[in-house]
Design a protein around this motif. Sequence first.
Motif, PDB file in Angstrom:
ATOM      1  N   LEU A 110      56.100  33.412  36.631  1.00 13.71           N
ATOM      2  CA  LEU A 110      55.583  33.726  37.969  1.00 13.71           C
ATOM      3  C   LEU A 110      55.025  35.144  38.031  1.00 13.71           C
ATOM      4  O   LEU A 110      53.957  35.366  38.629  1.00 13.71           O
ATOM      5  CB  LEU A 110      56.680  33.536  39.013  1.00 13.71           C
ATOM      6  N   LEU A 111      55.715  36.096  37.436  1.00 13.29           N
ATOM      7  CA  LEU A 111      55.222  37.476  37.415  1.00 13.29           C
ATOM      8  C   LEU A 111      53.882  37.557  36.684  1.00 13.29           C
ATOM      9  O   LEU A 111      52.935  38.176  37.176  1.00 13.29           O
ATOM     10  CB  LEU A 111      56.248  38.399  36.748  1.00 13.29           C
ATOM     11  N   GLU A 112      53.791  36.893  35.549  1.00 12.42           N
ATOM     12  CA  GLU A 112      52.552  36.932  34.769  1.00 12.42           C
ATOM     13  C   GLU A 112      51.414  36.217  35.492  1.00 12.42           C
ATOM     14  O   GLU A 112      50.302  36.727  35.579  1.00 12.42           O
ATOM     15  CB  GLU A 112      52.791  36.307  33.384  1.00 12.42           C
ATOM     16  N   ARG A 113      51.680  35.044  36.033  1.00  9.73           N
ATOM     17  CA  ARG A 113      50.634  34.219  36.639  1.00  9.73           C
ATOM     18  C   ARG A 113      50.186  34.728  38.007  1.00  9.73           C
ATOM     19  O   ARG A 113      49.015  34.613  38.355  1.00  9.73           O
ATOM     20  CB  ARG A 113      51.108  32.762  36.792  1.00  9.73           C
ATOM     21  N   LEU A 114      51.116  35.255  38.817  1.00  9.99           N
ATOM     22  CA  LEU A 114      50.778  35.629  40.198  1.00  9.99           C
ATOM     23  C   LEU A 114      50.447  37.106  40.388  1.00  9.99           C
ATOM     24  O   LEU A 114      49.786  37.465  41.371  1.00  9.99           O
ATOM     25  CB  LEU A 114      51.911  35.220  41.141  1.00  9.99           C
ATOM     26  N   ILE A 115      50.897  37.964  39.477  1.00  7.89           N
ATOM     27  CA  ILE A 115      50.624  39.399  39.614  1.00  7.89           C
ATOM     28  C   ILE A 115      49.681  39.877  38.506  1.00  7.89           C
ATOM     29  O   ILE A 115      48.600  40.401  38.769  1.00  7.89           O
ATOM     30  CB  ILE A 115      51.939  40.224  39.578  1.00  7.89           C
ATOM     31  N   PHE A 116      50.105  39.684  37.258  1.00 11.16           N
ATOM     32  CA  PHE A 116      49.340  40.216  36.134  1.00 11.16           C
ATOM     33  C   PHE A 116      47.986  39.525  35.979  1.00 11.16           C
ATOM     34  O   PHE A 116      46.963  40.195  35.839  1.00 11.16           O
ATOM     35  CB  PHE A 116      50.156  40.106  34.835  1.00 11.16           C
ATOM     36  N   ALA A 117      47.957  38.204  35.960  1.00 16.08           N
ATOM     37  CA  ALA A 117      46.701  37.474  35.706  1.00 16.08           C
ATOM     38  C   ALA A 117      45.607  37.797  36.734  1.00 16.08           C
ATOM     39  O   ALA A 117      44.468  38.084  36.336  1.00 16.08           O
ATOM     40  CB  ALA A 117      46.961  35.974  35.629  1.00 16.08           C
ATOM     41  N   PRO A 118      45.895  37.777  38.044  1.00 21.39           N
ATOM     42  CA  PRO A 118      44.825  38.122  38.992  1.00 21.39           C
ATOM     43  C   PRO A 118      44.314  39.554  38.827  1.00 21.39           C
ATOM     44  O   PRO A 118      43.112  39.802  38.886  1.00 21.39           O
ATOM     45  CB  PRO A 118      45.477  37.929  40.370  1.00 21.39           C
ATOM     46  N   ALA A 119      45.245  40.491  38.590  1.00 22.09           N
ATOM     47  CA  ALA A 119      44.835  41.888  38.406  1.00 22.09           C
ATOM     48  C   ALA A 119      44.022  42.051  37.116  1.00 22.09           C
ATOM     49  O   ALA A 119      43.020  42.771  37.089  1.00 22.09           O
ATOM     50  CB  ALA A 119      46.067  42.791  38.378  1.00 22.09           C
ATOM     51  N   PHE A 120      44.442  41.364  36.065  1.00 25.05           N
ATOM     52  CA  PHE A 120      43.758  41.470  34.779  1.00 25.05           C
ATOM     53  C   PHE A 120      42.353  40.864  34.851  1.00 25.05           C
ATOM     54  O   PHE A 120      41.414  41.410  34.276  1.00 25.05           O
ATOM     55  CB  PHE A 120      44.600  40.778  33.700  1.00 25.05           C
ATOM     56  N   LEU A 121      42.208  39.758  35.574  1.00 26.22           N
ATOM     57  CA  LEU A 121      40.885  39.153  35.747  1.00 26.22           C
ATOM     58  C   LEU A 121      39.973  40.073  36.563  1.00 26.22           C
ATOM     59  O   LEU A 121      38.799  40.245  36.239  1.00 26.22           O
ATOM     60  CB  LEU A 121      41.001  37.777  36.414  1.00 26.22           C
ATOM     61  N   LEU A 122      40.518  40.675  37.609  1.00 27.95           N
ATOM     62  CA  LEU A 122      39.744  41.631  38.406  1.00 27.95           C
ATOM     63  C   LEU A 122      39.307  42.814  37.541  1.00 27.95           C
ATOM     64  O   LEU A 122      38.150  43.256  37.617  1.00 27.95           O
ATOM     65  CB  LEU A 122      40.571  42.112  39.601  1.00 27.95           C
ATOM     66  N   LEU A 123      40.215  43.298  36.706  1.00 27.46           N
ATOM     67  CA  LEU A 123      39.888  44.390  35.790  1.00 27.46           C
ATOM     68  C   LEU A 123      38.772  43.974  34.827  1.00 27.46           C
ATOM     69  O   LEU A 123      37.856  44.758  34.552  1.00 27.46           O
ATOM     70  CB  LEU A 123      41.145  44.809  35.016  1.00 27.46           C
ATOM     71  N   PHE A 124      38.832  42.747  34.353  1.00 29.12           N
ATOM     72  CA  PHE A 124      37.781  42.234  33.472  1.00 29.12           C
ATOM     73  C   PHE A 124      36.419  42.316  34.159  1.00 29.12           C
ATOM     74  O   PHE A 124      35.451  42.827  33.599  1.00 29.12           O
ATOM     75  CB  PHE A 124      38.081  40.787  33.065  1.00 29.12           C
TER      76      PHE A 124
END
Length: 194
Positions: A110-124
């Motif tokens: 949940l931490l990876e999918r709901l916090i990290f993944a959206p932020a990482f995609l935005l950073l991309f």
Amino acid sequence: MPAQSVPIRDPAFPVRVLQQYLILLKQYPIITKSVTSGILSASGNLLSQALEYSRKSKENSPKKKINVLGPVHFGIYGLIITGPVSHYFYNLLEVLLPTTVSYCLAKRLLLERLIFAPAFLLLFYAVMNALEGKTLADLQNKLKASYWSSMKMNWKVWTPFQFININYVPVQFRVLFANLVALFWYAYLASVRK
């Protein structure tokens, strides 16, 4: 006439390459993960371009030449962002949610999918926009046009892989595992960003 020996492919070569990679991973973990990320990210972009070229060949559509800057941008992103950020994130997960924590498998996911993944995609999107020399307005338009669909696809594609990665792959190999999946993910992202 004497028979000549034919060189046989050295079966130990892949083993030696793996051993050297493991040595580098142990001695220089961040650099090794960053270089690996850069190479695989650039390869993902090249794969995307090759697939598009092949598709256009079958359709008899006009074909575009290989865009050299695409792999360069993806390689820079992998080298500077993906490798180091993923290294620290996966190590942080081990500290925040060790296996002794109840429901750690679900909490990590949940931490990876709901916090990290959206932020990482935005950073991309932001980094690629900057590398391409585009404006903030271009970034906003691109986010409106494709961020949400890319995020939904990310959840669909990455969730099972990340569940395995963050819960069962040894921490030193998580960036490599994610990079191998990302080879195809970056091919997808390169195609939707056009």
